[in-house]
Design a protein around this motif. Structure first.
Motif, short mmCIF file in Angstrom:
data_model
loop_
_atom_site.label_atom_id
_atom_site.label_comp_id
_atom_site.label_asym_id
_atom_site.label_seq_id
_atom_site.Cartn_x
_atom_site.Cartn_y
_atom_site.Cartn_z
N SER A 449 -40.43 13.37 85.00
CA SER A 449 -40.96 14.23 83.94
C SER A 449 -40.79 13.56 82.58
O SER A 449 -41.01 14.19 81.55
CB SER A 449 -40.24 15.58 83.96
OG SER A 449 -38.84 15.41 83.79
N PHE A 450 -40.37 12.30 82.58
CA PHE A 450 -40.14 11.55 81.33
C PHE A 450 -40.83 10.19 81.46
O PHE A 450 -41.05 9.69 82.57
CB PHE A 450 -38.63 11.35 81.11
CG PHE A 450 -37.88 11.03 82.37
CD1 PHE A 450 -37.90 9.75 82.92
CD2 PHE A 450 -37.15 12.03 83.03
CE1 PHE A 450 -37.23 9.46 84.09
CE2 PHE A 450 -36.47 11.74 84.21
CZ PHE A 450 -36.50 10.46 84.74
N PRO A 451 -41.18 9.55 80.35
CA PRO A 451 -41.84 8.24 80.40
C PRO A 451 -40.91 7.15 80.94
O PRO A 451 -39.71 7.15 80.64
CB PRO A 451 -42.20 7.96 78.93
CG PRO A 451 -42.10 9.29 78.24
CD PRO A 451 -41.07 10.06 78.97
N CYS A 452 -41.47 6.24 81.72
CA CYS A 452 -40.70 5.12 82.26
C CYS A 452 -41.47 3.82 82.01
O CYS A 452 -42.70 3.79 82.10
CB CYS A 452 -40.49 5.28 83.77
SG CYS A 452 -39.58 6.76 84.23
N TYR A 453 -40.71 2.78 81.71
CA TYR A 453 -41.32 1.49 81.39
C TYR A 453 -40.59 0.36 82.11
O TYR A 453 -39.36 0.42 82.28
CB TYR A 453 -41.28 1.22 79.88
CG TYR A 453 -41.97 2.29 79.08
CD1 TYR A 453 -43.33 2.21 78.79
CD2 TYR A 453 -41.26 3.39 78.61
CE1 TYR A 453 -43.96 3.20 78.05
CE2 TYR A 453 -41.88 4.40 77.88
CZ TYR A 453 -43.24 4.29 77.61
OH TYR A 453 -43.86 5.29 76.89
N ALA A 454 -41.34 -0.64 82.53
CA ALA A 454 -40.75 -1.89 83.01
C ALA A 454 -40.74 -2.85 81.84
O ALA A 454 -41.76 -3.08 81.20
CB ALA A 454 -41.57 -2.46 84.17
N VAL A 455 -39.56 -3.42 81.53
CA VAL A 455 -39.40 -4.28 80.36
C VAL A 455 -38.91 -5.65 80.82
O VAL A 455 -37.86 -5.76 81.46
CB VAL A 455 -38.39 -3.67 79.36
CG1 VAL A 455 -38.20 -4.59 78.16
CG2 VAL A 455 -38.85 -2.28 78.91
N MET A 456 -39.67 -6.68 80.46
CA MET A 456 -39.29 -8.03 80.87
C MET A 456 -39.43 -9.01 79.70
O MET A 456 -40.54 -9.32 79.26
CB MET A 456 -40.18 -8.52 82.02
CG MET A 456 -39.81 -9.92 82.51
SD MET A 456 -40.71 -10.42 83.99
CE MET A 456 -42.38 -10.55 83.34
N PRO A 457 -38.31 -9.52 79.17
CA PRO A 457 -38.38 -10.58 78.16
C PRO A 457 -39.03 -11.82 78.76
O PRO A 457 -38.84 -12.13 79.94
CB PRO A 457 -36.91 -10.83 77.81
CG PRO A 457 -36.19 -9.59 78.25
CD PRO A 457 -36.92 -9.10 79.46
N VAL A 458 -39.79 -12.52 77.95
CA VAL A 458 -40.49 -13.71 78.44
C VAL A 458 -39.53 -14.74 79.02
O VAL A 458 -39.82 -15.40 80.02
CB VAL A 458 -41.34 -14.33 77.31
CG1 VAL A 458 -41.88 -15.69 77.72
CG2 VAL A 458 -42.47 -13.40 76.92
N TYR A 459 -38.34 -14.86 78.41
CA TYR A 459 -37.38 -15.87 78.91
C TYR A 459 -36.83 -15.51 80.28
O TYR A 459 -36.18 -16.34 80.94
CB TYR A 459 -36.25 -16.08 77.90
CG TYR A 459 -35.39 -14.87 77.59
CD1 TYR A 459 -34.36 -14.48 78.44
CD2 TYR A 459 -35.62 -14.12 76.43
CE1 TYR A 459 -33.57 -13.37 78.16
CE2 TYR A 459 -34.85 -13.01 76.14
CZ TYR A 459 -33.83 -12.63 77.00
OH TYR A 459 -33.04 -11.53 76.71
#
Length: 507
Positions: A449-459
């Motif tokens: 019921s809340f926003p979810c994100y996949a986060v990946m630094p380029v390094y």
């Protein structure tokens, strides 16, 4: 004359797999030229299940999916690497603008009025009000009655035209497009969706021809539109495109019905339709998002198993409203074909969901360059394809049939596992929301019921996790060994992807 010819054609179509129009003269009370018989029967080919070739040979058409093997798909996808209006379409639009506003439409006072209207229309668009609609004319506003339609053609049309073909490509790859289809363009405006469909079929038939594939098409396209100026433009552009030598659609019988002149809310319900498109029209209705589902359901009520495509602007308000309408349609018996995949077998609430597709930029057409040849040219250039959409069915068919299994956690449980490494299966529901240093993608599994994100630094990018970037909009990925982080300020959760995280595209 017509009754006798039509009755004979019905009999021959039901009793033979093929016949020539010339043969019909053996049974008619008088003899006719083949071209005259063709002219009489052309509006009825769709209902007769007949395909009639250029040499007047009629073949019984058995309805089935369009051939879509890997080779054909690969060739078709080449067109989408550099999206642009076909030259024949550019010429048609510019000729239409010249007839409406004169040859110097892009200069002087005329250009100033068009530019002012483009800016005004952009503001209405983001409020869900604009679509080339001819509003009540304000005294002294313009001496060109078609100014709003012209502005729409110059600014919105090219992007809408190109982006819609990505959805047709998706349906084609899924085997949903047929060799015989009845299509209805709901709230058609000046014909963007219809023209985009015709161009897509032209590209496809060119590929079939190059591959020596004899694929016959029998297509009927209807439309519903409230504004007469749009209907006049629709009629002129569609007929002009079909008659254009450069836009010839090989091996195809195409019937364009006269537009139904009516508001969408009260339009007559069309007959059994295979494909129904609501492009940037529901947001214009003076009703709440969940009430818009009633409009869609009514128009689709006679169709046995239609494919419905709803497209809206990608801004926060309109995108959220679309998901509310989508959820209301699910309650009415429709199922989502794409982009949503309900990985855990249960439906989401449809609340506070912001999801959009962003295929990239189109090549600037010549007429857009002309109107943008001024100070602050960026105001009049529109090349960014970015939209929210949903494809719906009635038969439970979905793009992905994948269901979570094994040691996979639902996103609804993230709060219990902050700062822990977990495994998830999710749909990718956006392009890159980050920057060149950090890749950020909205993800969903239908449970949170809340926003979810996949986060990946380029390094941290590696062969293990590159699938996060390679995944397309709506694709399902499994992520193994991702770190859960809570973003309290944004009331959201981030799944942090490191070089050791494994990401695979599945489904």
């Amino acid at each position: 004359m017509t009754t006798e010819i039509l009755s004979l054609a019905k009999y021959l179509a039901s009793s033979r797999s093929e016949f020539t129009l010339l043969e019909m003269n053996q049974y008619l009370s008088r003899k006719y030229e083949e071209k005259d018989l063709h002219a009489v029967l052309k509006p009825h080919f769709y209902d007769l299940d007949l395909f009639c070739s250029a040499d007047y040979k009629c073949t019984k058409l058995v309805k089935g999916p369009l051939p879509s093997d890997e080779g054909i798909i690969s060739e078709l996808e080449e067109f989408f690497k550099n999206p642009e209006l076909p030259l024949s379409m550019e010429k048609l639009i510019e000729a239409y603008i010249e007839r409406s506003c004169g040859k110097n439409w892009h200069k002087g006072e005329t250009a100033t009025q068009i530019r002012e209207n483009i800016v005004k229309q952009k503001e209405e668009y983001w409020k869900g009000e604009g679509k080339g609609k001819e509003k009540v004319k304000v005294k002294g506003e313009s001496r060109y009655p078609m100014i709003r339609v012209i502005s729409y053609l110059l600014y919105h049309f090219p992007v809408y035209f190109c982006q819609y073909q990505y959805l047709l490509l998706e349906l084609f790859k899924g085997g949903v497009l047929m060799n015989k289809m009845s299509i209805v363009d709901v709230g058609s405006g000046p014909g963007t969706i219809t023209l985009s469909t015709l161009d897509f079929l032209r590209k496809l038939q060119d590929i079939y021809s190059r591959n020596k594939m004899d694929v016959k098409l029998n297509i009927r396209i209807g439309s519903i539109e409230h504004e007469l100026e749009n209907i006049r433009c629709y009629r002129e552009l569609t007929s002009g495109f079909l008659l254009s030598g450069n836009a010839n659609i090989l091996n195809s019988n195409i019937t364009i019905d006269e537009s139904v002149h009516s508001p969408v809310e009260t339009a007559p319900v069309p007959g059994d339709v295979d494909l129904m498109i609501f492009s940037n029209v529901l947001a214009e209705l003076r009703s709440l998002p969940h009430e818009r589902a009633d409009v869609v359901e009514r128009i689709a009520s006679v169709s046995k198993n239609p494919t419905l495509i709803i497209i809206e602007p990608a801004d926060l308000d309109n995108s959220k409203a679309l998901r509310v309408s989508q959820h209301a349609l699910i309650k009415k018996g429709f199922n989502v074909y794409s982009p949503c995949s309900f990985i855990w077998g249960r439906l989401c609430s449809g609340i506070n969901c912001w999801s959009f597709q962003e295929p990239g930029n189109i090549k600037v057409p010549g007429f857009m360059e002309k109107i943008a040849d001024t100070e602050d040219s960026y105001r009049y250039l529109n090349t960014d394809m970015k939209f929210s959409s949903v494809i719906l069915r009635k038969d439970r068919l979905t793009k992905h049939a994948y269901r979570a299994k094994g040691k996979i956690m639902a996103l609804s449980n993230l709060k219990k596992h902050i700062k822990k490494h977990i495994n998830v299966a999710v749909s990718v529901m956006s392009g890159n929301l980050g920057d060149e240093k950090t890749f950020v993608s909205k993800i969903c599994d239908g449970t949170a019921s809340f926003p979810c994100y996949a986060v990946m630094p380029v390094y941290h990018m590696s062969e293990n996790n590159r699938a996060l970037i390679d995944a397309g909009y709506g694709d399902i990925i499994e992520i193994s060994g991702t770190l859960v982080r809570e973003n309290v300020e944004q009331s959201s959760f981030n799944l942090f992807i490191t070089r050791n995280t494994i990401v695979n595209i599945v489904g």
